[in-house]
Design a protein around this motif. Structure first.
Motif, short mmCIF file in Angstrom:
data_model
loop_
_atom_site.label_atom_id
_atom_site.label_comp_id
_atom_site.label_asym_id
_atom_site.label_seq_id
_atom_site.Cartn_x
_atom_site.Cartn_y
_atom_site.Cartn_z
N UNK A 106 0.84 -1.21 0.00
CA UNK A 106 0.00 0.00 0.00
C UNK A 106 0.87 1.26 0.00
N UNK A 107 1.91 1.24 0.80
CA UNK A 107 2.81 2.40 0.85
C UNK A 107 3.49 2.63 -0.49
N UNK A 108 3.97 1.54 -1.08
CA UNK A 108 4.62 1.63 -2.38
C UNK A 108 3.64 2.13 -3.42
N UNK A 109 2.40 1.65 -3.35
CA UNK A 109 1.37 2.07 -4.30
C UNK A 109 1.15 3.58 -4.19
N UNK A 110 1.08 4.09 -2.95
CA UNK A 110 0.80 5.51 -2.76
C UNK A 110 1.92 6.38 -3.34
N UNK A 111 3.15 6.08 -2.96
CA UNK A 111 4.27 6.88 -3.49
C UNK A 111 4.38 6.73 -5.01
N UNK A 112 4.15 5.51 -5.48
CA UNK A 112 4.37 5.26 -6.90
C UNK A 112 3.25 5.81 -7.76
N UNK A 113 2.04 5.79 -7.25
CA UNK A 113 0.94 6.35 -8.03
C UNK A 113 1.12 7.87 -8.13
N UNK A 114 1.64 8.47 -7.08
CA UNK A 114 2.05 9.87 -7.13
C UNK A 114 3.09 10.03 -8.23
N UNK A 115 4.09 9.14 -8.23
CA UNK A 115 5.13 9.22 -9.27
C UNK A 115 4.54 9.09 -10.66
N UNK A 116 3.57 8.20 -10.79
CA UNK A 116 2.95 8.01 -12.10
C UNK A 116 2.25 9.29 -12.56
N UNK A 117 1.53 9.94 -11.65
CA UNK A 117 0.85 11.20 -12.02
C UNK A 117 1.86 12.20 -12.55
N UNK A 118 2.99 12.28 -11.86
CA UNK A 118 4.03 13.22 -12.28
C UNK A 118 4.56 12.83 -13.66
N UNK A 119 4.78 11.51 -13.84
CA UNK A 119 5.30 11.03 -15.12
C UNK A 119 4.30 11.32 -16.25
N UNK A 120 3.02 11.23 -15.93
CA UNK A 120 2.00 11.51 -16.96
C UNK A 120 1.99 12.99 -17.35
N UNK A 121 2.13 13.85 -16.35
CA UNK A 121 2.21 15.27 -16.67
C UNK A 121 3.48 15.55 -17.50
N UNK A 122 4.55 14.86 -17.11
CA UNK A 122 5.80 15.04 -17.83
C UNK A 122 5.66 14.60 -19.29
N UNK A 123 4.93 13.52 -19.51
CA UNK A 123 4.69 13.07 -20.88
C UNK A 123 3.88 14.12 -21.65
N UNK A 124 2.92 14.73 -20.97
CA UNK A 124 2.13 15.80 -21.61
C UNK A 124 3.05 16.97 -21.99
N UNK A 125 4.01 17.26 -21.13
CA UNK A 125 4.99 18.32 -21.45
C UNK A 125 5.82 17.91 -22.66
N UNK A 126 6.28 16.65 -22.62
CA UNK A 126 7.14 16.16 -23.70
C UNK A 126 6.40 16.20 -25.04
#
Ligand code: XCC
Ligand code: SF4
Length: 675
Positions: A106-126
């Motif tokens: 659960x902890x890994x999911x929380x941090x990583x899903x946050x990471x995924x959101x950031x990565x998705x925004x980054x892809x939108x930037x890219x």
């Protein structure tokens, strides 16, 4: 409603004793105000509701409908064979290990899903789909690209040329996002660890494949009737936790730095006293800086500032709570208004015109507290809504981010005139220096000559600095607010241990004035004080939010690289601590610290006592596997000395224990001279 209830006899229900539940005077004041107004807070609930004692022992299993099976450990302990088992035969070890593994997942999911959101925004930037986000730190992008296997140069006719930047950005974005679900191979970032550590994970078969897969596998393995060997479950705990620290969290940190800028040291303030009566106060709470970055931009925009003035306010004051607060502090100097346990209290000031929340660590009771005041409580994330009808949901979308943020800021400004209760903002606040990172530590404590952590290592080797400790994590309403963090850290710096802090621990340090260079002269041992004075840094370095624990891993890796302190993280005179942990995220962090070779002590308690064999495996046996192991010590002074004991053990193994004795001798001599 959250009003303080009365019992059948008409007496008020037991409420918290403000001075007994927090060492922070602002917090105490607001708890008393809440009680005067009849508004219930977490502190009062903790005074009346006891935790379940079998759950607390880690041996309640509800993984199938034949349970819950509850396996308490008899007070007298087990004599002879341990025959306790659930209906299916699951032992205490299996049940506790499965529960532990699910926390890691659960902890890994929380941090990583946050990471995924950031990565998705980054892809939108890219892909140039958004105008609102840009790349603020191109240097950092070029620095991380190779770790994803992305080339930054191309060969043209035998000549090496810089590759087109936009092309690199796009490839990094795609590769980063693939870390969550790539069908083959292993996670990219664990390779950044020192080689012997990486090889150990590989040999143990614990290299993660992809982030989502390890979380899914942990859920599968811990469901009814699957993995029934607690040691095998712990292996999967490691593989999952590495997806956090050396995966999702590290990617979150890196891409946030790339898009929002890498932090560098700055001055700010901390605690509820940062709120201003004559300003529109917007409190931002949660974890993902994707939205809050835009709120900062919106709040600073000319039109919003003018709008606030037109409504009779003197300006807009932003304040953070929890890790969103840390993110904004690190990059913009936005002062945090409080830690996790102060979230309800920020509203109780009567001056919070809007509280904007995203994900994680957000109390549902905020809605009940907000109901008693004029505060607009705004949820912003599609995965985190609240059922209460006084909560506004403004869904945030990266494609029109600034527009959404302005809507939120405007709503807060419009609400300024609606303040009903008398405003009572505690006066308490402290100055702090925050904004440290791997790079700025290198700048302050490294040699420009060697461009590494050489000076830090040198001072550890010569004994001025005894070692390094990562003190991180939450507050917990079952322990005295901030006392664990502050007592442990003061004891460590008194013993010349340099502190790297994140999360609510860092917020606590800011609140209690430990994040200033002057702290060194007041609280530090002579060696650490001397180093801090020479280079002009606080003895406690604020490294950011909880996903930024990845910075601690990388700082430790840089120490190994700089030489003289062994060749693996397990060799370092270092230790980790989470004095007041409460979140499942803390367990995930603890597990990746331990699996990275760091001795890690948790305060309060661990849900392991019902399964002593499993507990001993985590506390002792893991050292033989990883070099790091778990421990738990609720007493803050003993807690600090367990860490110091480990640091001294590592100094001895490195053969640098004598140097420190000489340094202390020098100091005694100097004091004798001065006298
Ligand atoms: Fe939450 Fe991150 Fe814990 Fe604070 S420290 S209580 S997790 S905000 Ni991360
Ligand atoms: Fe009980 Fe086993 Fe079901 Fe757990 S999985 S609830 S121990 S029967």
């Amino acid at each position: 409603m959250s009003e303080i209830k009365t019992t059948k006899t008409g007496k008020p229900k037991k409420v918290a004793d403000a001075t007994a539940v927090s060492i922070c005077p602002a917090t105490q004041e607001m708890i008393i105000r809440a009680q005067d107004l009849g508004v219930e807070t977490v502190f009062d609930r903790a005074a009346t509701m006891k935790p379940c004692n079998i759950g607390a022992q880690g041996t309640c299993c509800k993984n199938c409908a034949m349970g819950p099976c509850r396996l308490p450990l008899p007070k007298a302990g087990i004599e002879g064979e341990d025959t306790r088992k659930g209906l299916c035969g699951a032992t205490a070890n299996t049940i506790a290990a499965r529960n532990f593994a699910r926390m890691v997942a659960a902890g890994t999911a929380a941090h990583s899903d946050h990471g995924r959101s950031v990565a998705e925004v980054f892809l939108a930037v890219a892909r140039k789909e958004t105008e609102d986000y840009k790349i603020k730190d191109p240097g950092k992008l070029l620095q991380i690209a190779p770790h994803f296997g992305v080339d930054t140069t191309v060969e043209v006719d035998g000549e090496e040329l810089d590759r087109d930047f936009d092309e690199i950005v796009l490839e990094v974005a795609e590769k980063a996002l693939a870390e969550w679900g790539k069908p083959e191979g292993n996670l990219a970032y664990p390779k950044r660890a020192p080689a012997p550590l990486y090889e150990r994970w590989k040999k143990l078969g614990e290299l993660p494949r992809n982030i989502d897969r390890e979380i899914v596998e942990t859920m599968h393995r811990t469901t009814m009737g699957v993995d029934q060997d607690y040691k095998n479950i712990v292996k999967q705990c490691t593989r999952t936790a590495l997806c956090d620290g050396w995966g999702g969290a590290m990617i979150a940190t890196d891409l946030q730095d790339v898009m929002f800028g890498s932090p560098s040291p700055l001055q700010s303030e901390a605690n509820m006293g940062i709120m201003k009566e004559d300003h529109v106060n917007i409190i931002i709470h949660g974890h993902e800086p994707v939205l809050s970055e835009m709120i900062v931009a919106a709040a600073q925009s000319q039109d919003m500032v003018e709008y606030a003035l037109s409504k009779g306010a003197k300006g807009i004051q932003l304040g953070g709570i929890c890790c969103t607060g840390n993110e904004l502090l690190q990059r913009h100097g936005v002062p945090p208004a409080g830690t996790f346990l102060q979230q309800e209290l920020a509203i109780i000031t009567g001056a919070c015109d809007a509280m904007v929340v995203d994900v994680q660590c957000v109390f549902q009771n905020l809605a009940n507290v907000a109901k008693c005041f004029h505060t607009k409580l705004i949820t912003t994330h599609p995965i985190a809504k609240m059922e209460q009808d006084n909560v506004v949901h403004i869904e945030f979308d990266e494609h029109h981010a600034l527009e959404d943020a302005k809507r939120i800021v405007k709503m807060a400004i419009d609400n300024f005139k609606n303040r009903a209760a008398e405003v009572m903002i505690p006066k308490h606040k402290a100055i702090q220096i925050a904004g440290f990172g791997v790079e700025s530590i290198e700048y302050h404590l490294g040699g420009t000559f060697r461009g590494s952590y050489y000076t830090l290592n040198d001072n550890i080797i010569n004994g001025r600095i005894r070692g390094v400790a990562g003190v991180v994590g939450c507050n917990n309403a079952r322990t005295k607010h901030n006392e664990g963090h502050i007592t442990i850290i003061k004891e460590l710096i008194k013993n010349d241990v340099l502190i790297l802090t994140t999360g609510c621990s860092a917020l606590a340090c800011g609140t209690h004035g430990l994040l200033t260079p002057e702290t060194a002269q007041v609280f530090c041992g002579p060696g650490l004080a001397e180093v801090c004075e020479t280079v002009g840094i606080p003895p406690v370095l604020h490294l950011g939010s909880c996903v930024d624990n990845s910075r601690i891993l990388l700082a430790a890796t840089e120490m190994v690289k700089a030489g003289g302190l062994g060749n693996d993280l397990r060799d370092l005179p270092a230790a980790g601590s989470a004095p007041e942990w409460m979140s499942e995220k803390a367990i995930a962090i603890g597990q990746y610290f331990v699996a990275s070779g760091i001795y890690t002590v948790f305060g309060y308690h661990m849900p392991l006592d019902g399964a002593p064999e499993f507990r001993d495996y985590l506390y002792n046996e893991l050292e033989n596997i990883y070099g790091g192991m778990w421990d738990c010590e609720p007493d803050p002074i003993k807690h600090a000395h367990k860490m110091i004991g480990h640091i001294d053990k590592k100094r001895k193994e490195l053969g640098i224990d004598k140097a420190r004795e000489r340094v202390l001798m020098d100091m005694a001599d100097r004091q004798a001279l001065e006298a």
